[in-house]
Motif scaffolding. Structure first.
Motif, PDB file in Angstrom:
ATOM      1  N   GLN A  25       9.948  13.793  -0.669  1.00 57.36           N
ATOM      2  CA  GLN A  25       9.662  12.508  -1.310  1.00 57.36           C
ATOM      3  C   GLN A  25      10.068  11.322  -0.448  1.00 57.36           C
ATOM      4  N   LEU A  26       9.158  10.374  -0.361  1.00 58.05           N
ATOM      5  CA  LEU A  26       9.453   9.075   0.224  1.00 58.05           C
ATOM      6  C   LEU A  26       9.922   8.156  -0.894  1.00 58.05           C
ATOM      7  N   HIS A  27      11.057   7.503  -0.698  1.00 57.28           N
ATOM      8  CA  HIS A  27      11.583   6.573  -1.693  1.00 57.28           C
ATOM      9  C   HIS A  27      11.157   5.157  -1.329  1.00 57.28           C
ATOM     10  N   VAL A  28      10.531   4.479  -2.284  1.00 57.50           N
ATOM     11  CA  VAL A  28      10.022   3.130  -2.078  1.00 57.50           C
ATOM     12  C   VAL A  28      10.758   2.195  -3.031  1.00 57.50           C
ATOM     13  N   ALA A  29      11.480   1.233  -2.462  1.00 57.08           N
ATOM     14  CA  ALA A  29      12.249   0.278  -3.256  1.00 57.08           C
ATOM     15  C   ALA A  29      11.492  -1.035  -3.360  1.00 57.08           C
ATOM     16  N   VAL A  30      11.405  -1.558  -4.592  1.00 60.36           N
ATOM     17  CA  VAL A  30      10.834  -2.886  -4.836  1.00 60.36           C
ATOM     18  C   VAL A  30      12.023  -3.807  -5.091  1.00 60.36           C
ATOM     19  N   LEU A  31      12.405  -4.579  -4.111  1.00 62.32           N
ATOM     20  CA  LEU A  31      13.641  -5.356  -4.180  1.00 62.32           C
ATOM     21  C   LEU A  31      13.443  -6.751  -4.774  1.00 62.32           C
ATOM     22  N   SER A  32      12.199  -7.199  -4.839  1.00 60.40           N
ATOM     23  CA  SER A  32      11.894  -8.474  -5.508  1.00 60.40           C
ATOM     24  C   SER A  32      10.803  -8.205  -6.539  1.00 60.40           C
ATOM     25  N   PRO A  33      11.174  -7.585  -7.666  1.00 60.41           N
ATOM     26  CA  PRO A  33      10.161  -7.149  -8.645  1.00 60.41           C
ATOM     27  C   PRO A  33       9.406  -8.334  -9.232  1.00 60.41           C
ATOM     28  N   PRO A  34       8.108  -8.185  -9.409  1.00 60.66           N
ATOM     29  CA  PRO A  34       7.319  -9.264 -10.021  1.00 60.66           C
ATOM     30  C   PRO A  34       7.459  -9.237 -11.546  1.00 60.66           C
ATOM     31  N   ASN A  35       7.039 -10.283 -12.161  1.00 60.77           N
ATOM     32  CA  ASN A  35       6.992 -10.355 -13.625  1.00 60.77           C
ATOM     33  C   ASN A  35       5.802  -9.536 -14.109  1.00 60.77           C
ATOM     34  N   LEU A  36       6.081  -8.439 -14.824  1.00 61.57           N
ATOM     35  CA  LEU A  36       5.022  -7.520 -15.225  1.00 61.57           C
ATOM     36  C   LEU A  36       4.137  -8.074 -16.329  1.00 61.57           C
ATOM     37  N   ILE A  37       4.534  -9.166 -16.927  1.00 62.71           N
ATOM     38  CA  ILE A  37       3.696  -9.740 -17.987  1.00 62.71           C
ATOM     39  C   ILE A  37       2.373 -10.213 -17.413  1.00 62.71           C
ATOM     40  N   GLU A  38       2.376 -10.684 -16.187  1.00 60.49           N
ATOM     41  CA  GLU A  38       1.154 -11.178 -15.560  1.00 60.49           C
ATOM     42  C   GLU A  38       0.363 -10.007 -14.979  1.00 60.49           C
ATOM     43  N   SER A  77      -1.954  -9.962 -12.780  1.00 64.85           N
ATOM     44  CA  SER A  77      -2.120 -10.004 -11.319  1.00 64.85           C
ATOM     45  C   SER A  77      -0.924  -9.367 -10.615  1.00 64.85           C
ATOM     46  N   ASN A  78       0.263  -9.568 -11.199  1.00 66.72           N
ATOM     47  CA  ASN A  78       1.445  -8.934 -10.610  1.00 66.72           C
ATOM     48  C   ASN A  78       1.391  -7.421 -10.770  1.00 66.72           C
ATOM     49  N   ARG A  79       0.941  -6.966 -11.949  1.00 61.53           N
ATOM     50  CA  ARG A  79       0.825  -5.526 -12.169  1.00 61.53           C
ATOM     51  C   ARG A  79      -0.212  -4.931 -11.226  1.00 61.53           C
ATOM     52  N   ASP A  80      -1.325  -5.640 -11.065  1.00 62.48           N
ATOM     53  CA  ASP A  80      -2.362  -5.147 -10.149  1.00 62.48           C
ATOM     54  C   ASP A  80      -1.842  -5.120  -8.711  1.00 62.48           C
ATOM     55  N   GLY A  81      -1.077  -6.140  -8.342  1.00 65.05           N
ATOM     56  CA  GLY A  81      -0.508  -6.153  -7.001  1.00 65.05           C
ATOM     57  C   GLY A  81       0.462  -5.011  -6.781  1.00 65.05           C
ATOM     58  N   LEU A  82       1.259  -4.714  -7.824  1.00 59.98           N
ATOM     59  CA  LEU A  82       2.212  -3.608  -7.726  1.00 59.98           C
ATOM     60  C   LEU A  82       1.485  -2.274  -7.621  1.00 59.98           C
ATOM     61  N   MET A  83       0.427  -2.096  -8.368  1.00 62.25           N
ATOM     62  CA  MET A  83      -0.340  -0.848  -8.284  1.00 62.25           C
ATOM     63  C   MET A  83      -1.054  -0.740  -6.936  1.00 62.25           C
ATOM     64  N   SER A  84      -1.411  -1.882  -6.355  1.00 60.51           N
ATOM     65  CA  SER A  84      -1.998  -1.862  -5.020  1.00 60.51           C
ATOM     66  C   SER A  84      -0.985  -1.390  -3.991  1.00 60.51           C
ATOM     67  N   VAL A  85       0.291  -1.802  -4.182  1.00 62.36           N
ATOM     68  CA  VAL A  85       1.348  -1.317  -3.300  1.00 62.36           C
ATOM     69  C   VAL A  85       1.461   0.194  -3.400  1.00 62.36           C
ATOM     70  N   VAL A  86       1.467   0.712  -4.625  1.00 58.43           N
ATOM     71  CA  VAL A  86       1.576   2.160  -4.828  1.00 58.43           C
ATOM     72  C   VAL A  86       0.405   2.874  -4.153  1.00 58.43           C
ATOM     73  N   GLN A 106       3.440  -5.379   2.597  1.00 62.27           N
ATOM     74  CA  GLN A 106       3.387  -5.543   1.149  1.00 62.27           C
ATOM     75  C   GLN A 106       4.198  -6.745   0.678  1.00 62.27           C
ATOM     76  N   PRO A 107       3.828  -7.301  -0.478  1.00 62.07           N
ATOM     77  CA  PRO A 107       4.679  -8.317  -1.122  1.00 62.07           C
ATOM     78  C   PRO A 107       5.836  -7.638  -1.852  1.00 62.07           C
ATOM     79  N   PHE A 108       6.638  -8.405  -2.509  1.00 58.42           N
ATOM     80  CA  PHE A 108       7.727  -7.934  -3.382  1.00 58.42           C
ATOM     81  C   PHE A 108       8.899  -7.320  -2.606  1.00 58.42           C
ATOM     82  N   HIS A 109       9.010  -7.572  -1.291  1.00 55.29           N
ATOM     83  CA  HIS A 109      10.125  -7.087  -0.482  1.00 55.29           C
ATOM     84  C   HIS A 109      10.296  -5.568  -0.633  1.00 55.29           C
ATOM     85  N   ILE A 110       9.460  -4.845   0.034  1.00 49.92           N
ATOM     86  CA  ILE A 110       9.439  -3.386  -0.058  1.00 49.92           C
ATOM     87  C   ILE A 110      10.283  -2.771   1.056  1.00 49.92           C
ATOM     88  N   GLU A 111      11.146  -1.817   0.698  1.00 46.42           N
ATOM     89  CA  GLU A 111      11.886  -1.003   1.671  1.00 46.42           C
ATOM     90  C   GLU A 111      11.632   0.464   1.354  1.00 46.42           C
TER      91      GLU A 111
END
Length: 931
Positions: free
Chosen positions: A618-631, A633-642, A744-749
């Motif tokens: 498994q590769l561990h992917v950290a989202v260190l600046s999580p977006p607001n999931l209510i929006e 566009s943020n959810r779509d951006g997060l799924m694009s990261v995945v 990626q956005p959201f500061h990914i490590e």
């Protein structure tokens, strides 16, 4: 006009130093002994300075994995009572067992699973270690990492045993199984999996794992955990037997123990190597009398004690170099145990050169004059080789790999001590042995030998002169190189010889009858005398040894035949073509299993773990600046990261992703709930689901909350990896996935446990190219400065390049990868290549005559010592071939190739090349012609 190098100044410095070293011979012997004794105190710190952690030794000090690991460790620190496997990367106490069926079949069969469960229960409850006071015995249950104080018990084994009963609840889809509420990741528990084509569930698996994680935060508990690991090791190696299972295992200390075992094997090998070289040097320290009236060993000219001094010089250099750096607090690494083999090779090679030049001096001269003649030639020669070796290792110190830095630092300092001790301790011993020879003392017991007992060298010379007066017949194949000269008794006559050279109508250089050339006598340590082709008429001289005579009469002229030169050219082209093929097809990477001997138990573990590297880690992917999931566009951006991580050649797609957001969306889909952009869905309901869902424990380990706002401060998800078996795949996977993360956005490590080795693979090729390039440049500059001929420096550069292409190419064809270990070997080979090529070219430059005459003169002067140096090194390292360990064999193969290819260049290719080039091309100043 010749090239104005610094060589004449260096030679003059050594000529000045010769009488000083003779006058201060006893202080020059005693002072190095005192220095060595003082430096040896540093070995008291050896244990505290020793560092064998592979992650430190074999990866760059500023490697990206260190930052990534720190990020995950700070965000998700280890909690011994809230521990889930795979959620922490700071594990320093564990035991991991890989299990296969002995028949190589499916491990999901009931008898196999039952046997695995029995082994699991035994390790959990029956392996114990006593406390310090012997009042209690501690088992895994006492020392285990736990979740809410309950030990992890390898539940997947029991789950697999009961799968036919619970199949309606838990499916075995791979790599992520379980149900929508409680995902179960199978990628790290089952390996070499085959799936049903209809529903992609597990049909069979060939390997599984058992995990045992032990406490480590408290020092005393960590020590108990370590003791329990070794108790498990002892049980698995010496007690456990099974007719059904085949196991391999590792614990945290296994790899370091394997490295220590490598070091332990060096000690007896070094003793054997040093004994072999000592015997070699001592045998060749005895000379034979050549006068017909007194055959046998010449007990006056033989120098066994000088050979002992040369061997002692190498041991003192090793002790001083290592001890000095340990006093300064520099860490010591297990790879440094190879350095003594190198220092012995360098020191003995220098000794052969020094003694060769001593024996080429006139025995009728005084000891000081003979030492001046010796150091005038040998001093420059060993200065070239030692400076280039020190520079080669010094350049290696700039490599950003701590293991290579430490190795090169210890090697450079040890070589520096070796050079200093050659010019002090060994020169003092040479002066004393020279006095003993002049006083006709026995070479072993040092008592005076009466004049009548052994025929002195001058009588030998006189007898030889009388024979030559009656008949002086030169071999036919030497007539074309023959020159005549009269007797010379001082070193200063060299310049007179050079200034009175004239060219005959046939193109041969002939000395003016009114001037003279130095008469050079016989050999000690098997090294040459006055070149046979330059044997003088009407002068007292010593007949050259059989080897030198053979080189002058047979080998040199034979090598210079047109047919042999054509053959040499053809062989060189074949050699170069094969070497270039190997260079083009090199392989990168150091497999962890190669760090230990092949018979060490962890070597089998690293071979078996490749079944899991094929698919499932498994590769561990950290989202260190999580977006607001209510929006949305943020959810779509997060799924694009995945998705960007899922769609690579090294990942397994959506079926291998474990992410709470995906599971929550599945949950909403099951409820037929509308996905609204509201706080009710993305705060209230999401928090409730995370708290009460069946997978709540793993989501709790993946999410960090902002205690002030109640929002996410960070979270992570896991992506299933595949196709990362070989080192090059690790390197490319790490590079690809990091590039994705950086975009990626959201500061990914990201982080994966094999990233430390991947970072080594990423740096090794550019670091090697950098080091080789800088080394070649420095070696060329040194050669040009110290060899009194600019074109000769260019030829040395070409020779070094040719030797290193050969070493690298044939190293690849011999099964050696480009890695941290072979990189050290390549750095060493550059220095050794200079030794072997510079010696013969310097002898060529300082000889007399046209190109062919100089080739024969160079071969006669230093051909035999070059052969001795290469053959003694090969003899000394041959014992390493008996050790079945990649690290040790890599050093053996590289040094063997360097010595063999270098010797062939020095004794075959380079002489032929020099014979093709007109002597005028080299622009050699007459003052440089020493012999």
């Amino acid at each position: 006009m010749g090239y104005n190098s610094v060589e004449p100044y260096v030679r003059e410095l050594f000529e000045w130093y010769a009488p000083v070293s003779h006058r201060l011979r006893w202080p020059l012997i005693i002072l190095p002994l005192i220095v060595t004794s003082c430096c040896s105190v540093g070995f008291l710190r050896m244990r505290e300075l020793r560092i064998d952690d592979p992650a430190f030794v074999f990866t760059p000090s500023d490697a990206r994995w260190r930052r990534e690991l720190q990020t995950f460790s700070d965000t998700w620190p280890l909690k011994e009572t809230k521990f889930l496997p795979g959620k922490s990367f700071e594990m320093k106490r564990f035991v991991n067992i890989l299990i296969k069926a002995k028949d190589g079949g499916n491990i999901l069969r009931e008898p196999i699973l039952k046997e695995i469960q029995m082994l699991n229960q035994w390790l959990m409850f029956n392996i114990s270690i006593p406390t310090d006071d012997r009042k209690f015995n501690l088992t895994y249950q006492d020392l285990c990492m736990s979740y809410d104080w309950e030990c992890m018990a390898n539940e997947h084994i029991e789950m697999l045993r009961q799968r036919h009963k619970v199949g309606r609840v838990i499916d075995l889809s791979y790599p992520r199984g379980g149900n929508q509420d409680t995902p179960v990741y199978l990628g790290t528990t089952l390996g070499d999996v085959q799936l049903y084509t209809t529903n992609h569930t597990v049909r069979e698996a060939k390997i599984t794992q058992l995990f045992y994680f032990l406490k480590q935060e408290d020092d005393i508990v960590a020590r108990y955990s370590s003791d329990l690991s070794y108790a498990a090791e002892k049980f698995l190696l010496k007690v456990y037997k099974s007719d059904l299972l085949k196991i391999s295992f590792a614990h945290y200390q296994s790899l370091q123990d394997g490295l220590d075992e490598n070091a332990d094997r060096f000690v007896p090998n070094f003793v054997v190597s040093f004994t072999s070289l000592a015997s070699y040097a001592l045998i060749f320290s005895f000379c034979l009398r050549r006068a017909p009236a007194a055959r046998g060993i010449d007990m006056i000219r033989s120098k066994p004690w000088l050979a002992v001094a040369g061997l002692a010089t190498t041991l003192m250099s090793i002790t001083s170099g290592f001890g000095f750096l340990m006093i300064l607090g520099y860490n010591y690494n297990v790879i440094n145990t190879i350095i003594p083999f190198l220092i012995i090779a360098i020191g003995i090679d220098d000794m052969f050169i020094m003694v060769a030049c001593w024996e080429q001096t006139n025995p009728n001269n005084g000891v000081i004059e003979r030492m001046q003649a010796t150091l005038a030639h040998a001093g420059v020669a060993i200065t070239i080789t030692n400076i280039t070796d020190i520079l080669s290792f010094g350049i290696g110190c700039i490599t950003d790999l701590p293991g290579i830095q430490l190795f090169c630092l210890y090697a450079a300092v040890s070589v520096a001590f070796c050079y200093v001790y050659q010019l002090t301790f060994f020169c003092g011993a040479l002066a004393i042995s020279g006095n003993a020879e002049e006083q006709r003392r026995h070479c072993v017991f040092l008592y005076r030998i009466p004049e009548g007992k052994y025929l002195p060298s001058t009588v030998e010379a006189k007898s030889s002169e009388e024979r030559s007066k009656s008949s002086r017949i030169y071999p036919e194949n030497l007539k074309q190189y023959h020159r005549t000269c009269t007797k010379s008794n001082s070193l200063s006559d060299f310049s007179d010889i050079a200034s009175n050279l004239s060219t005959s109508s046939s193109g041969s250089n002939i000395l003016s009858p009114s001037k003279s050339c130095q008469s050079l006598p016989s050999v000690s340590l098997g090294v040459p005398t006055m070149p046979y082709a330059h044997t003088v008429q009407n002068t007292a001289h010593s007949e050259p040894s059989m080897i030198i005579k053979w080189i002058g009469e047979k080998f040199g002229p034979f090598l210079l035949r047109d047919s042999m030169r054509a053959l040499a050219t053809f062989v060189f082209l074949i050699y170069l073509s094969i070497a270039l093929y190997g260079c083009v097809n090199f392989r990168e990477g150091l497999n962890p299993g190669n760090l230990v001997t092949n018979d060490h138990y962890i070597a089998r573990y690293f071979e078996d773990i490749k079944h899991f590297w094929k698919a499932g880690p498994q590769l561990h992917v950290a989202v260190l600046s999580p977006p607001n999931l209510i929006e949305r566009s943020n959810r779509d951006g997060l799924m694009s990261v995945v998705s960007s991580f899922e769609n690579t050649p090294y990942t397994m797609g959506r079926e291998g992703t474990v992410f709470f957001l995906l599971e929550y969306l599945n949950y909403l889909d099951q409820l037929n709930a509308e996905v609204e952009d509201t706080e009710r869905i993305w705060k209230t309901k999401l928090k409730s689901w995370l708290k009460y869902t069946g997978g709540s424990s793993q989501w709790d380990c993946d999410i960090r909350w902002n205690e002030t706002t109640g929002d996410f401060s960070a979270y992570r998800f896991q992506i299933a990896l595949q196709n990362i078996i070989e080192p090059n795949q690790h390197k490319l996977a790490a590079k690809t996935l990091r590039e994705i993360a950086d975009r990626q956005p959201f500061h990914i490590e990201i982080y994966y446990e094999a990233f430390p080795f991947a970072d080594q693979y990423l740096i090794i090729l550019p670091a090697t190219i950098q080091n080789v390039g800088i080394s070649l440049l420095c070696m060329t500059v040194v050669s040009i400065l110290l060899v009194p001929s600019l074109p000769s420096g260019v030829i040395i550069f070409i020779s070094i390049v040719s030797i290193n292409i050969g070493v690298f190419g044939y190293m690849t064809l011999w099964g050696v990868n480009l890695d941290a270990v072979s990189m050290i070997s390549i750095i060493m080979s550059i220095g050794f290549a200079v030794d072997l090529s510079a010696h013969i070219i310097y002898a060529f430059v300082t000889s007399h005559g046209d190109s062919k005459e100089r080739v024969i003169g160079a071969l006669e002067a230093l051909g035999w010592p070059i052969f001795q140096g290469a053959s003694s090194t090969i003899l000394g390292i041959s014992v390493l071939y008996t050790v079945d360990a990649y690290i040790i064999l890599t050093f053996f193969k590289t040094i063997w190739l360097t010595m063999m290819i270098g010797a062939v260049h020095g004794l075959f290719f380079i002489p032929v090349l020099l014979s093709f080039i007109p002597i005028g091309f080299f622009r050699i100043p007459k003052s440089s012609e020493l012999h």
